[in-house]
Design an enzyme around this catalytic site. Structure first.
Site, PDB file in Angstrom:
ATOM      1  NE  ARG A  37      -2.058   0.936   3.746  1.00 52.62           N
ATOM      2  CZ  ARG A  37      -2.609   0.706   4.931  1.00 52.62           C
ATOM      3  NH1 ARG A  37      -3.904   0.495   5.012  1.00 52.62           N
ATOM      4  NH2 ARG A  37      -1.869   0.664   6.018  1.00 52.62           N
ATOM      5  CB  CYS A 128       4.108   4.387  24.152  1.00 52.05           C
ATOM      6  SG  CYS A 128       2.388   3.819  24.233  1.00 52.05           S
ATOM      7  CE  LYS A 213       1.620  -4.845  24.384  1.00 54.13           C
ATOM      8  NZ  LYS A 213       1.199  -3.925  23.289  1.00 54.13           N
ATOM      9  CG  HIS A 241       0.154   7.980  25.715  1.00 54.53           C
ATOM     10  ND1 HIS A 241      -0.730   8.408  24.757  1.00 54.53           N
ATOM     11  CD2 HIS A 241       0.556   6.737  25.326  1.00 54.53           C
ATOM     12  CE1 HIS A 241      -0.861   7.473  23.829  1.00 54.53           C
ATOM     13  NE2 HIS A 241      -0.092   6.458  24.156  1.00 54.53           N
TER      14      HIS A 241
END
Length: 338
Positions: A37, A128, A213, A241
């Protein structure tokens, strides 16, 4: 020095291009890879145009020194052998190898030296939310061992990628134009004017993969027996975040000592003047390298407890920047890459 970016057209891939340019990363050639793509797209880096090549099972990585991969765990697993078989160092931003014993999981402010021992030629970039948290915890861990962590995350749309960010913007447009949301594809529920207490899939213990995680990765990065209980929440901010963190240390710590440790810590920006309503907010940390921390105070329920608030850019420090910092460390310390 030849560098590759796998997943160059994605949000993190594009951030790699910006950060490599901003930090004047010492590369002589750049090769971009993508899916069918995105193959054929062209991007400009340092005044030169580069075309995205189709990622294939071949010898394209034979002369590549470092590859930054951010195309999902499935792609990383499928192409890891192709990427590393000629000696290329793969710095992987997916979850594919993070908990493998023979793959270092690295946040340079915490355990940079782990990157030097990579028997499979792979270094994993952590999740993250874990990255942002451990950057702040490392200076505190040096004051007293952290035994327990309880954390609630407030994660922006950027954590789900560029298409998710576009969907949030589209939802707000639909609310303004029609009064209702019609587009819900990248999230399990409407995100605009909402919060979703689920990030990633549920596991058997009713914690999500994202929450697990944080438990597992924090222990591996800090080389610690710390136990983390997390609730990860998607909020309707676009980028950056935030996390509300409660931690219990082995011995009681004074807030002043923690502030002093954080003030001089690498990768940390202390923003903590609560009486004057000065504290970190995601709108301020977006686009920035540091993790911002504030609201530091003694916990009222535990003598050895401290609570704090932090925020950081998920796409920068939470992903691309951390990987580039790993590469910078390797160039400085690893003679095989000089």
């Amino acid at each position: 020095m030849r560098v590759a970016i796998v997943g160059a057209s994605g949000a993190v891939g594009q951030e790699f291009l910006r950060i490599l340019a901003q930090r004047n990363f010492p590369l002589d050639d750049l090769v971009l890879f993508g899916s069918e793509r995105s193959a054929g797209r062209k991007y400009t880096f340092r005044g030169k145009e580069y075309e995205v090549k189709l990622l294939q099972h071949n010898d394209d990585f034979k002369d590549i020194d470092i590859a930054f991969t951010s195309a999902g765990a499935g792609t990383s697993k499928e192409f890891a052998e192709d990427i590393t078989k000629y000696g290329c160092v793969m710095i992987d931003n997916s979850s594919a190898f993070r908990m493998d014993e023979d793959v270092p999981l690295v946040v340079p402010e915490c355990n940079a030296e782990d990157a030097l021992k990579r028997p499979r030629g792979i270094i994993a970039n952590p999740n993250c939310t874990t990255i942002l948290m451990v950057v702040v915890l490392e200076p505190i861990e040096k004051l007293s061992h952290i035994r327990r962590i309880r954390v609630s995350s407030y994660q922006s749309a950027s954590g789900a990628g560029a298409a998710a960010m576009a969907e949030l913007e589209q939802q707000y447009r639909e609310i303004v134009e029609t009064g209702e949301v019609k587009t819900v594809e990248k999230f399990p529920h409407q995100l605009a004017y909402n919060v979703i207490p689920q990030i990633d899939k549920m596991t058997e213990n009713d914690y999500t993969k994202e929450e697990m995680k944080m438990f597992n990765e924090t222990r591996k990065i800090l080389h610690s027996d710390v136990r983390t209980s997390a609730t990860c929440v998607r909020v309707s901010s676009l980028r950056s975040h935030s996390e509300s963190v409660w931690l219990e240390t082995e011995k009681p710590l004074e807030v002043a000592d923690i502030r002093k440790a954080l003030e001089g810590a690498p990768g940390v920006n202390l923003v903590d003047d609560p009486q004057n309503y000065v504290y970190p907010m995601p709108i301020e940390s977006a686009g920035k390298d540091d993790v911002y921390v504030g609201r530091i105070r003694k916990d009222l329920a535990e003598d050895n407890g401290i609570t704090l608030w932090l925020t950081g850019d998920q796409i920068r420090k939470g992903a691309a920047l951390n990987a580039v910092q790993i590469a910078e460390y390797l160039l400085e310390k690893d003679e095989t890459l000089r």
